[in-house]
Design an enzyme around this catalytic site. Structure first.
Site, PDB file in Angstrom:
ATOM      1  N   GLY A  17      -3.526  -2.796   9.241  1.00 34.64           N
ATOM      2  CA  GLY A  17      -3.382  -3.808  10.308  1.00 34.64           C
ATOM      3  C   GLY A  17      -3.465  -5.250   9.837  1.00 34.64           C
ATOM      4  O   GLY A  17      -3.383  -6.170  10.647  1.00 34.64           O
ATOM      5  N   GLY A  18      -3.617  -5.451   8.526  1.00 34.15           N
ATOM      6  CA  GLY A  18      -3.717  -6.826   8.014  1.00 34.15           C
ATOM      7  C   GLY A  18      -2.390  -7.532   7.877  1.00 34.15           C
ATOM      8  O   GLY A  18      -2.346  -8.765   7.745  1.00 34.15           O
ATOM      9  N   TYR A 148      14.519   8.121   9.284  1.00 29.69           N
ATOM     10  CA  TYR A 148      15.110   9.091   8.360  1.00 29.69           C
ATOM     11  C   TYR A 148      14.242  10.341   8.170  1.00 29.69           C
ATOM     12  O   TYR A 148      14.376  11.057   7.185  1.00 29.69           O
ATOM     13  CB  TYR A 148      15.458   8.436   7.014  1.00 29.69           C
ATOM     14  CG  TYR A 148      14.355   7.614   6.354  1.00 29.69           C
ATOM     15  CD1 TYR A 148      13.238   8.218   5.789  1.00 29.69           C
ATOM     16  CD2 TYR A 148      14.460   6.228   6.277  1.00 29.69           C
ATOM     17  CE1 TYR A 148      12.247   7.471   5.168  1.00 29.69           C
ATOM     18  CE2 TYR A 148      13.471   5.472   5.660  1.00 29.69           C
ATOM     19  CZ  TYR A 148      12.372   6.092   5.106  1.00 29.69           C
ATOM     20  OH  TYR A 148      11.381   5.354   4.490  1.00 29.69           O
TER      21      TYR A 148
HETATM   22  C1  HXC Z   1       9.136   3.824  -9.299  1.00 30.60           C
HETATM   23  C2  HXC Z   1       6.930   3.233  -8.907  1.00 30.60           C
HETATM   24  C3  HXC Z   1       7.358   2.028  -8.273  1.00 30.60           C
HETATM   25  C4  HXC Z   1       8.770   1.783  -8.200  1.00 30.60           C
HETATM   26  C5  HXC Z   1       5.194   2.092  -8.243  1.00 30.60           C
HETATM   27  N1  HXC Z   1       5.587   3.229  -8.862  1.00 30.60           N
HETATM   28  N2  HXC Z   1       6.251   1.358  -7.893  1.00 30.60           N
HETATM   29  N3  HXC Z   1       7.798   4.136  -9.408  1.00 30.60           N
HETATM   30  N4  HXC Z   1       9.597   2.709  -8.712  1.00 30.60           N
HETATM   31  N5  HXC Z   1       9.252   0.682  -7.630  1.00 30.60           N
HETATM   32  C6  HXC Z   1       4.733   4.262  -9.391  1.00 30.60           C
HETATM   33  C7  HXC Z   1       3.830   3.737 -10.513  1.00 30.60           C
HETATM   34  O1  HXC Z   1       4.483   3.788 -11.765  1.00 30.60           O
HETATM   35  C8  HXC Z   1       2.678   4.722 -10.440  1.00 30.60           C
HETATM   36  O2  HXC Z   1       2.994   5.936 -11.050  1.00 30.60           O
HETATM   37  C9  HXC Z   1       2.553   5.017  -8.957  1.00 30.60           C
HETATM   38  O3  HXC Z   1       3.832   4.712  -8.377  1.00 30.60           O
HETATM   39  C10 HXC Z   1       1.501   4.187  -8.275  1.00 30.60           C
HETATM   40  O4  HXC Z   1       1.784   2.820  -8.532  1.00 30.60           O
HETATM   41  P1  HXC Z   1       0.665   1.706  -8.466  1.00 30.60           P
HETATM   42  O5  HXC Z   1       1.329   0.389  -8.585  1.00 30.60           O
HETATM   43  O6  HXC Z   1      -0.441   2.038  -9.394  1.00 30.60           O
HETATM   44  O7  HXC Z   1       0.111   2.007  -6.994  1.00 30.60           O
HETATM   45  P2  HXC Z   1      -0.575   1.108  -5.944  1.00 30.60           P
HETATM   46  O8  HXC Z   1      -1.068  -0.169  -6.542  1.00 30.60           O
HETATM   47  O9  HXC Z   1      -1.544   1.959  -5.242  1.00 30.60           O
HETATM   48  O10 HXC Z   1       0.644   0.718  -4.949  1.00 30.60           O
HETATM   49  C11 HXC Z   1       1.202   1.637  -4.064  1.00 30.60           C
HETATM   50  C12 HXC Z   1       2.679   1.366  -3.893  1.00 30.60           C
HETATM   51  C13 HXC Z   1       2.944  -0.124  -3.532  1.00 30.60           C
HETATM   52  C14 HXC Z   1       3.190   2.312  -2.796  1.00 30.60           C
HETATM   53  C15 HXC Z   1       3.408   1.675  -5.199  1.00 30.60           C
HETATM   54  O11 HXC Z   1       4.331  -0.339  -3.332  1.00 30.60           O
HETATM   55  C16 HXC Z   1       2.180  -0.571  -2.315  1.00 30.60           C
HETATM   56  O12 HXC Z   1       1.023  -0.963  -2.401  1.00 30.60           O
HETATM   57  N6  HXC Z   1       2.803  -0.499  -1.107  1.00 30.60           N
HETATM   58  C17 HXC Z   1       2.126  -0.837   0.168  1.00 30.60           C
HETATM   59  C18 HXC Z   1       3.000  -1.591   1.123  1.00 30.60           C
HETATM   60  C19 HXC Z   1       4.388  -1.040   1.338  1.00 30.60           C
HETATM   61  O13 HXC Z   1       4.944  -0.301   0.530  1.00 30.60           O
HETATM   62  N7  HXC Z   1       5.006  -1.465   2.448  1.00 30.60           N
HETATM   63  C20 HXC Z   1       6.379  -1.092   2.781  1.00 30.60           C
HETATM   64  C21 HXC Z   1       6.397  -0.134   3.897  1.00 30.60           C
HETATM   65  S1  HXC Z   1       7.999  -0.118   4.575  1.00 30.60           S
HETATM   66  P3  HXC Z   1       2.269   6.429 -12.424  1.00 30.60           P
HETATM   67  O14 HXC Z   1       2.846   7.767 -12.682  1.00 30.60           O
HETATM   68  O15 HXC Z   1       2.589   5.379 -13.440  1.00 30.60           O
HETATM   69  O16 HXC Z   1       0.799   6.474 -12.059  1.00 30.60           O
HETATM   70  C22 HXC Z   1       8.371   1.450   5.055  1.00 30.60           C
HETATM   71  C23 HXC Z   1       9.522   1.629   6.033  1.00 30.60           C
HETATM   72  C24 HXC Z   1      10.840   1.627   5.464  1.00 30.60           C
HETATM   73  O17 HXC Z   1       7.731   2.367   4.737  1.00 30.60           O
HETATM   74  C25 HXC Z   1      11.955   1.792   6.472  1.00 30.60           C
HETATM   75  C26 HXC Z   1      12.787   0.584   6.606  1.00 30.60           C
HETATM   76  C27 HXC Z   1      13.940   0.747   7.529  1.00 30.60           C
HETATM   77  P1  NAP Z   2       3.506  -3.726   5.305  1.00 30.50           P
HETATM   78  O1  NAP Z   2       3.267  -5.096   5.821  1.00 30.50           O
HETATM   79  O2  NAP Z   2       3.656  -3.536   3.843  1.00 30.50           O
HETATM   80  O3  NAP Z   2       2.357  -2.796   5.868  1.00 30.50           O
HETATM   81  C1  NAP Z   2       1.745  -1.758   5.155  1.00 30.50           C
HETATM   82  C2  NAP Z   2       0.246  -1.925   5.296  1.00 30.50           C
HETATM   83  O4  NAP Z   2      -0.374  -0.731   4.800  1.00 30.50           O
HETATM   84  C3  NAP Z   2      -0.316  -3.088   4.513  1.00 30.50           C
HETATM   85  O5  NAP Z   2      -1.145  -3.853   5.356  1.00 30.50           O
HETATM   86  C4  NAP Z   2      -1.153  -2.434   3.413  1.00 30.50           C
HETATM   87  O6  NAP Z   2      -2.301  -3.230   3.121  1.00 30.50           O
HETATM   88  C5  NAP Z   2      -1.514  -1.112   4.053  1.00 30.50           C
HETATM   89  N1  NAP Z   2      -1.778  -0.081   3.057  1.00 30.50           N
HETATM   90  C6  NAP Z   2      -0.961   0.323   2.061  1.00 30.50           C
HETATM   91  N2  NAP Z   2      -1.568   1.265   1.322  1.00 30.50           N
HETATM   92  C7  NAP Z   2      -2.779   1.478   1.889  1.00 30.50           C
HETATM   93  C8  NAP Z   2      -3.866   2.342   1.577  1.00 30.50           C
HETATM   94  N3  NAP Z   2      -3.826   3.171   0.529  1.00 30.50           N
HETATM   95  N4  NAP Z   2      -4.967   2.295   2.365  1.00 30.50           N
HETATM   96  C9  NAP Z   2      -5.020   1.455   3.422  1.00 30.50           C
HETATM   97  N5  NAP Z   2      -4.024   0.617   3.773  1.00 30.50           N
HETATM   98  C10 NAP Z   2      -2.920   0.635   2.997  1.00 30.50           C
HETATM   99  O7  NAP Z   2       4.849  -3.127   5.934  1.00 30.50           O
HETATM  100  P2  NAP Z   2       5.324  -2.986   7.464  1.00 30.50           P
HETATM  101  O8  NAP Z   2       6.770  -3.221   7.460  1.00 30.50           O
HETATM  102  O9  NAP Z   2       4.461  -3.748   8.389  1.00 30.50           O
HETATM  103  O10 NAP Z   2       5.103  -1.418   7.701  1.00 30.50           O
HETATM  104  C11 NAP Z   2       4.199  -0.934   8.689  1.00 30.50           C
HETATM  105  C12 NAP Z   2       4.600   0.458   9.081  1.00 30.50           C
HETATM  106  O11 NAP Z   2       5.904   0.462   9.657  1.00 30.50           O
HETATM  107  C13 NAP Z   2       4.662   1.444   7.930  1.00 30.50           C
HETATM  108  O12 NAP Z   2       4.209   2.711   8.365  1.00 30.50           O
HETATM  109  C14 NAP Z   2       6.137   1.513   7.625  1.00 30.50           C
HETATM  110  O13 NAP Z   2       6.503   2.724   6.992  1.00 30.50           O
HETATM  111  C15 NAP Z   2       6.696   1.412   9.021  1.00 30.50           C
HETATM  112  N6  NAP Z   2       8.098   1.004   9.114  1.00 30.50           N
HETATM  113  C16 NAP Z   2       8.438  -0.276   8.835  1.00 30.50           C
HETATM  114  C17 NAP Z   2       9.760  -0.656   8.962  1.00 30.50           C
HETATM  115  C18 NAP Z   2      10.208  -2.063   8.690  1.00 30.50           C
HETATM  116  O14 NAP Z   2      11.416  -2.318   8.642  1.00 30.50           O
HETATM  117  N7  NAP Z   2       9.320  -3.029   8.546  1.00 30.50           N
HETATM  118  C19 NAP Z   2      10.721   0.278   9.356  1.00 30.50           C
HETATM  119  C20 NAP Z   2      10.321   1.589   9.613  1.00 30.50           C
HETATM  120  C21 NAP Z   2       9.003   1.920   9.503  1.00 30.50           C
HETATM  121  P3  NAP Z   2      -2.980  -3.228   1.676  1.00 30.50           P
HETATM  122  O15 NAP Z   2      -1.881  -3.381   0.685  1.00 30.50           O
HETATM  123  O16 NAP Z   2      -3.931  -4.389   1.725  1.00 30.50           O
HETATM  124  O17 NAP Z   2      -3.708  -1.928   1.559  1.00 30.50           O
END
Ligand code: HXC
Ligand code: NAP
Length: 280
Positions: A17-18, A148
């Site tokens: 939620g941040g 998806y």
């Molecule tokens: C391939 C990758 C990668 C990449 C990380 N990894 N990024 N592999 N391509 N781009 C691999 C790393 O090598 C590692 O594997 C493992 O994933 C974990 O990576 P870390 O960086 O150590 O993990 P962490 O710091 O915990 O970060 C988690 C994360 C990062 C998922 C990789 O992207 C993140 O913090 N995301 C949170 C926010 C987020 O993604 N928001 C978007 C949501 S949008 P190894 O094997 O080396 O350990 C969404 C909706 C989409 O979901 C729909 C839109 C229409």
């Molecule tokens: P976002 O800003 O990246 O939100 C993801 C949040 O999840 C961040 O606040 C992140 O905070 C938190 N998070 C990630 N890993 C976590 C962990 N291990 N523990 C606790 N918190 C964690 O992206 P967003 O677009 O708002 O996405 C929100 C939701 O909407 C997600 O479920 C995403 O799949 C969905 N969604 C988004 C879109 C879009 O177009 N934006 C479309 C379809 C679905 P920290 O990194 O501080 O942990």
């Protein structure tokens, strides 16, 4: 669009939620009278959001640092929140995602995304659900998935399998726990501009225009539209909605699926005229 006390008395936890959609929902819930908890991994982000939303709405908001992949940490967070009183609503919003060719992914990459999305949602849902069941009180879970989940999607395979699992979890428990007053629903949004999503999933800015053209409405969704739908689904006014996945994507999913949709661009004005029935 809602009565200002729609969510008065509701205690709500939003994971992730941040930032982004979770932050927008937190702000809307506060405006509508709820008491809100947000959690995530980055303390400075959570603290800044708490300060900003409290200043804007005056509502009660607190943050907890918690990595939802860690079942013990989730249990500790939920126990701490419950010590002040039970939650009424859980929003499973935290997610991880990135673009990659699946054959290039390490096991750790799969574990990271599936750990956040699927296991994280399982940890929080079980921690809240078990408490609601034991106390004989109702509750509501809203999970944020994607469009998806039924089709899968190339290049985001860890996310696709995890989000599909979350939807299965919601639908299964909607039936298993529904008779004890617990509702389970999901929102499947299309693209909505957030830093977290767009920085990872839109590698070049020019791709934005193509993404908008894929949508019948010709635009992305907004965080406000997401927050309004979330407020409705967690409110008592939607009390008979259970086990539902509500798509909010401007019709993008259907545009991709329709057999004849592309003809709109391929056929000329003359061809459309020629296909009309001939007048006698
Ligand atoms: C391939 C990758 C990668 C990449 C990380 N990894 N990024 N592999 N391509 N781009 C691999 C790393 O090598 C590692 O594997 C493992 O994933 C974990 O990576 P870390 O960086 O150590 O993990 P962490 O710091 O915990 O970060 C988690 C994360 C990062 C998922 C990789 O992207 C993140 O913090 N995301 C949170 C926010 C987020 O993604 N928001 C978007 C949501 S949008 P190894 O094997 O080396 O350990 C969404 C909706 C989409 O979901 C729909 C839109 C229409
Ligand atoms: P976002 O800003 O990246 O939100 C993801 C949040 O999840 C961040 O606040 C992140 O905070 C938190 N998070 C990630 N890993 C976590 C962990 N291990 N523990 C606790 N918190 C964690 O992206 P967003 O677009 O708002 O996405 C929100 C939701 O909407 C997600 O479920 C995403 O799949 C969905 N969604 C988004 C879109 C879009 O177009 N934006 C479309 C379809 C679905 P920290 O990194 O501080 O942990």
């Amino acid at each position: 669009m809602f009565q200002s006390d729609l969510l008065r008395g509701k205690r709500i936890l939003i994971t992730g939620g941040g930032t982004g959609l979770g932050k927008a929902a937190a702000g809307r819930f506060l405006e509508l009278g709820a008491e809100v908890y947000i959690c995530g991994r980055r303390e400075e982000v959570l603290a800044a959001t708490e300060q900003e939303l409290h200043a804007r709405t005056g509502g009660p908001i607190r943050w907890r640092r918690c990595d939802v992949r860690d079942a013990a940490a989730v249990e500790e967070m939920i126990a701490g929140i419950w010590a002040d009183g039970p939650l009424d609503v859980l929003v499973n919003n935290a997610a991880g995602n990135f673009l990659a060719r699946t054959e290039d992914l390490s096991l750790g990459a799969f574990q990271s995304v599936i750990g956040i999305v699927l296991m994280g949602s399982l940890h929080t849902t079980l921690a809240c659900g078990r408490r609601w069941l034991a106390a004989g009180r109702g509750g509501s879970v809203l999970s944020v998935t994607t469009t998806y989940t039924t089709t899968g999607s190339a290049y985001v395979v860890p996310s696709a399998v995890a989000k599909a699992g979350v939807q299965a979890l919601m639908r299964s428990l909607a039936v298993e726990w529904g008779n004890r007053g617990i509702r389970m629903n999901a929102i499947a949004p299309g693209p909505i501009r957030t830093e977290g999503a767009f920085s990872r999933l839109l590698p070049r800015p020019e791709l934005e225009q193509a993404a908008k053209e894929r949508n019948p409405l010709g635009r992305f969704g907004t965080v406000e539209e997401f927050a309004n739908l979330a407020a409705f689904l967690v409110s008592d006014g939607s009390g008979y909605i259970n086990g539902e996945v509500v798509t909010m994507d401007g019709g993008e999913f259907l545009q991709g699926a329709g057999e004849f949709t592309a003809l709109g661009r391929q056929l000329t004005e003359k061809e459309w005229e020629m296909m009309k029935p001939k007048k006698a």
